[in-house]
Enzyme design. Structure first.
Site, PDB file in Angstrom:
ATOM      1  N   ARG A   1     114.695  18.063  57.535  1.00  0.00           N
ATOM      2  CA  ARG A   1     114.653  16.843  56.718  1.00  0.00           C
ATOM      3  C   ARG A   1     113.349  16.079  56.906  1.00  0.00           C
ATOM      4  NH1 ARG A   1     119.751  18.310  57.780  1.00  0.00           N
ATOM      5  NH2 ARG A   1     121.501  17.567  56.542  1.00  0.00           N
TER       6      ARG A   1
ATOM      7  N   ASP B   1     128.879  23.914  64.324  1.00  0.00           N
ATOM      8  CA  ASP B   1     127.943  24.977  64.737  1.00  0.00           C
ATOM      9  C   ASP B   1     128.205  25.468  66.158  1.00  0.00           C
ATOM     10  OD1 ASP B   1     126.662  24.872  62.293  1.00  0.00           O
ATOM     11  OD2 ASP B   1     125.200  23.388  62.958  1.00  0.00           O
TER      12      ASP B   1
ATOM     13  N   ARG C   1     131.774  33.815  61.471  1.00  0.00           N
ATOM     14  CA  ARG C   1     131.734  33.570  62.928  1.00  0.00           C
ATOM     15  C   ARG C   1     133.099  33.735  63.593  1.00  0.00           C
ATOM     16  NH1 ARG C   1     127.118  28.791  63.101  1.00  0.00           N
ATOM     17  NH2 ARG C   1     125.392  30.280  63.104  1.00  0.00           N
TER      18      ARG C   1
ATOM     19  N   ARG D   1     123.495  32.316  66.603  1.00  0.00           N
ATOM     20  CA  ARG D   1     124.440  31.678  67.525  1.00  0.00           C
ATOM     21  C   ARG D   1     125.443  32.678  68.108  1.00  0.00           C
ATOM     22  NH1 ARG D   1     122.490  26.575  66.565  1.00  0.00           N
ATOM     23  NH2 ARG D   1     122.624  25.787  64.444  1.00  0.00           N
TER      24      ARG D   1
END
Ligand code: S3P
Length: 435
Positions: free
Chosen positions: A30, A319, A350, A391
């Site tokens: 951002r 996350d 995930r 991740r």
């Protein structure tokens, strides 16, 4: 880095040391976007030198924005103003970054020129109708593949009108895309969320001088405003810190200090979940960096017990489930996750990737459409498919610190999308981790 890169992870030493975790990915994306649209020059400190955020910076360079890198993790962005972006000479590559693509969809839909957004193999499978739908309601013209996946072909030159939009699923990316389009729309744009999500876009628009009203779960702005350049300090990424919080919790004898980690309440669900499990994590030296709460996190080994993860925490730790699964695998008693169907459309599915991987290491995991129950136990040797998901790869490097054997983690190159240098930082504090 080649796609076939892998790690061999084994139980290492007790984890010790003071770690500087790289900058926050969401804030870094951002910061470049808003600095590019501002009038004047903005300096960004702590910018994440990850592949995702560098891809976003490279896209703005191709849209005509001068961005200097005087030193690593610092960017000087020469803003071109809200109406100063120029058409690029070909498709814009967002790499692995859902945030990059979805936010850019909102921004580019409002430009007078056409753009095409493409991504890597994982991003090319991710759902985009969640952004193109509301943007179309504002008057945007964006084509996706028939199944709603990228590339996104954005037809510029449309007149956008503000909308009142209620998000069907909690998503900061969708909210942000609508707000960025709303900056260019006629009238007011407002977004309501079923559960508050990270509010970095709102906070940062405000820091750039935009008159925006926001409170948890709501945001509203008027189109036609300009942005004033400002300097941004990016805090250390909580999501990257999460792997070390879990690793030190599960490895006996560990004590780590993670310096000045961003503790935006919409990001720290895992901190609550780990504390419910019995983790010993203390916040020291609280401060405000660039409008965001930060603190050192001191984490010491503690015996964890399984929990039912409160569903209300899910969006605040969206996350962190790969890391949570690693913690749950080493706890006493089962951990139950519900209300987390969004995990199926992240960089990989995930829920499936973690369940399959933990089963490979010998655990029982019962998967449901929106969650899983993890039954802890002794972790054995095995080969884990990370599905190119950063991740998932890092979560298994962590879980392996409690394994009785060698854990081979396949396809780890994408760790560089969010956490460049993870493996050397991990080795430096005691991980058993070879490339
Ligand atoms: C992000 C929002 C979340 C998160 C992602 C980053 C952001 O996605 O999973 O890693 O920077 O806005 P959703 O908004 O799709 O839940």
């Amino acid at each position: 880095m080649s796609q076939s890169q892998h790690w061999i992870a084994t139980a290492g030493q007790p984890l010790r040391g003071t770690l500087e975790i790289p900058g926050d990915k969401s804030v870094s994306h951002r910061s470049v976007m808003l600095a590019a649209l501002a009038d004047g020059v903005s300096t960004i400190d702590g910018f994440l030198e990850g592949e995702d955020t560098r891809a976003t910076a490279a896209i703005f360079a191709r849209l005509g924005v001068r961005i200097e890198t005087p030193s690593p993790s610092r960017r000087i962005v020469h803003g071109v103003g809200v109406d100063g972006l120029k058409a690029a000479d070909g498709p814009l590559d967002c790499g692995n970054a859902g945030t990059g693509m979805r936010l850019l969809a909102g921004l580019l839909a409002a430009q007078p020129f056409d753009s095409v957004l493409v991504g890597d193999e994982s991003l090319s499978k991710r759902p985009m109708r969640r952004v193109t739908g509301p943007l179309a309601q504002m008057g945007a013209k964006i084509e996706t593949q028939e199944d709603g996946t990228p590339p996104l072909r954005i037809h510029g030159g449309q007149r956008l009108a503000g909308i009142d939009y209620t998000l069907p699923v909690a998503s900061a990316q969708v909210k942000s895309a609508i707000l960025l389009a709303g900056l260019y729309a006629h009238g007011e744009t407002s977004v309501a969320e079923p559960h508050p999500t990270r509010d970095y876009t709102e906070r940062m628009l405000s820091a750039f001088g935009v008159d925006i009203e926001f409170s948890p779960g709501h945001a509203r702005l008027r189109g036609g405003q300009r942005l004033r350049a400002t300097d941004i300090a990016v805090p250390a990424d909580f999501s990257s810190s999460a792997f070390f919080l879990v690793a030190a919790s599960i490895v006996p004898g560990s004590e780590l200090r993670l310096r000045a980690v961003g503790l935006n309440p919409r990001r720290t669900g895992l901190l609550h979940a780990l504390r419910l499990m019995g983790a010993d994590i203390v916040e020291e030296n609280p401060a405000i960096h660039g409008g965001e709460p930060v603190a050192d996190l001191v984490v010491r080994h503690a015996p964890l017990h399984g929990i039912e993860v409160p569903e209300a925490l899910v969006p605040d730790m969206i996350d962190e489930f790969p890391a949570l699964f690693a913690a749950a695998a080493c706890a006493e008693g089962p951990t139950v996750v519900r209300g987390a169907a969004e995990l199926r459309v992240k960089e990989s599915d995930r829920l499936a990737a973690m369940a399959t991987g933990l089963r490979t290491l010998g655990l029982r995991v019962d998967e449901t459409p929106d969650g899983a129950t993890i039954h802890p136990g002794e972790l054995a040797a095995g080969t884990i498919e990370s599905h190119g998901d950063h991740r998932i790869a890092m979560a298994f490097a962590v879980a392996a610190q409690r394994s009785t054997g060698e854990v081979r983690v396949e396809d780890v190159a994408n760790v560089a999308t969010s956490f460049p240098g993870f493996d050397s930082l991990a080795r430096g504090c005691g991980f058993g981790l070879a490339s």
